[in-house]
Structures are given as structure tokens and as C-alpha cells.
Design a protein around this motif. Structure first.
Motif, PDB file in Angstrom:
ATOM      1  N   THR A 169       0.831  -1.198   0.000  1.00  0.00           N
ATOM      2  CA  THR A 169       0.000   0.000   0.000  1.00  0.00           C
ATOM      3  C   THR A 169       0.864   1.245   0.000  1.00  0.00           C
ATOM      4  O   THR A 169       0.556   2.236  -0.673  1.00  0.00           O
ATOM      5  N   ALA A 170       1.966   1.238   0.684  1.00  0.00           N
ATOM      6  CA  ALA A 170       2.849   2.405   0.756  1.00  0.00           C
ATOM      7  C   ALA A 170       3.478   2.679  -0.603  1.00  0.00           C
ATOM      8  O   ALA A 170       3.633   3.844  -0.999  1.00  0.00           O
ATOM      9  N   GLN A 171       3.821   1.634  -1.348  1.00  0.00           N
ATOM     10  CA  GLN A 171       4.414   1.830  -2.662  1.00  0.00           C
ATOM     11  C   GLN A 171       3.389   2.394  -3.660  1.00  0.00           C
ATOM     12  O   GLN A 171       3.722   3.229  -4.497  1.00  0.00           O
ATOM     13  N   VAL A 172       2.150   1.951  -3.577  1.00  0.00           N
ATOM     14  CA  VAL A 172       1.107   2.449  -4.472  1.00  0.00           C
ATOM     15  C   VAL A 172       0.838   3.919  -4.180  1.00  0.00           C
ATOM     16  O   VAL A 172       0.697   4.740  -5.091  1.00  0.00           O
ATOM     17  N   LEU A 173       0.770   4.295  -2.902  1.00  0.00           N
ATOM     18  CA  LEU A 173       0.523   5.679  -2.539  1.00  0.00           C
ATOM     19  C   LEU A 173       1.717   6.581  -2.851  1.00  0.00           C
ATOM     20  O   LEU A 173       1.545   7.768  -3.115  1.00  0.00           O
ATOM     21  N   ALA A 174       2.916   6.045  -2.856  1.00  0.00           N
ATOM     22  CA  ALA A 174       4.113   6.841  -3.103  1.00  0.00           C
ATOM     23  C   ALA A 174       4.341   7.069  -4.593  1.00  0.00           C
ATOM     24  O   ALA A 174       5.154   7.917  -4.966  1.00  0.00           O
ATOM     25  N   GLU A 175       3.644   6.344  -5.423  1.00  0.00           N
ATOM     26  CA  GLU A 175       3.835   6.486  -6.871  1.00  0.00           C
ATOM     27  C   GLU A 175       3.292   7.846  -7.331  1.00  0.00           C
ATOM     28  O   GLU A 175       2.247   8.301  -6.885  1.00  0.00           O
ATOM     29  N   ASN A 176       4.021   8.486  -8.210  1.00  0.00           N
ATOM     30  CA  ASN A 176       3.664   9.829  -8.670  1.00  0.00           C
ATOM     31  C   ASN A 176       2.736   9.712  -9.885  1.00  0.00           C
ATOM     32  O   ASN A 176       3.174   9.427 -10.987  1.00  0.00           O
ATOM     33  N   ASN A 177       1.454   9.993  -9.681  1.00  0.00           N
ATOM     34  CA  ASN A 177       0.480   9.987 -10.780  1.00  0.00           C
ATOM     35  C   ASN A 177      -0.256  11.321 -10.841  1.00  0.00           C
ATOM     36  O   ASN A 177      -1.459  11.375 -11.001  1.00  0.00           O
TER      37      ASN A 177
END
Length: 97
Positions: A4-12
Motif C-alpha cells: 500500500t505504501a508503494q502504491v501511494l508513493a507512486e507519482n500519478n
């Protein structure tokens, strides 16, 4: 596997190179709208310059006139009946003709 942390940290948020067409397209639309507005204003000014300074005064309200005509009854031919008809005024004649 993604956490979940990696998905939220992704820049979109759109600052990547894949969505770089929005800025130039917006600029094109603003320039097109400005050009159309300038052309519309020039056209309206030219039309206003062609109008006369003063218009002729309009006459008062035109009343319909009644004209009495005689209508002959074709079935018996002995009696003529009078029927009032209304003639159209000038504005109605222009509208219909």
C-alpha cells in the motif's frame, strides 16, 4: 508484490512526460477563442458603421380597415348578402408577401 505504501508513493499527478499535451492544447484553444472574438468584434463594428445615423420616424399604430363587400349566394341567386372583411395592413402584407 506492491504494498500500500508503494502504491501511494507512486507519482500519478500529471507531471510525467506521458501527459504533456494538455498545456499546448489549452494554449491553442485560448488563442483560437481570442482570434474568433477579435474577428467577431471587427465584423460587428463594420456592421454598426454601415447603419444610418438616424432612422426615419415610425408612424403610429396601423389599424385594420373594414371593407364592406357583397357576396352573392350561388344557390338561389335572389338575395345578396353583405359580409364585412378585414384587409391586411402594410406590415401584414410585407410579412405574407
Amino acid at each position: 508484490m506492491l504494498t500500500t505504501a508503494q502504491v501511494l508513493a507512486e507519482n500519478n499527478f500529471g507531471d510525467t512526460r506521458t501527459g504533456g499535451l494538455a498545456g499546448p492544447m489549452g494554449l491553442f484553444l485560448i488563442i483560437a477563442l481570442a482570434t474568433v472574438t477579435v474577428l467577431l468584434i471587427r465584423n460587428m463594428n463594420a456592421r454598426l458603421r454601415r447603419l444610418p445615423d438616424r432612422f426615419p420616424p415610425q408612424s403610429g399604430p396601423v389599424e385594420q380597415t373594414r371593407v364592406e363587400t357583397t357576396v352573392v349566394d350561388p344557390t338561389d341567386g335572389t338575395a345578396a348578402q353583405e359580409s364585412p372583411t378585414i384587409t391586411p395592413n402594410r406590415s401584414q402584407q410585407r410579412r405574407n408577401g
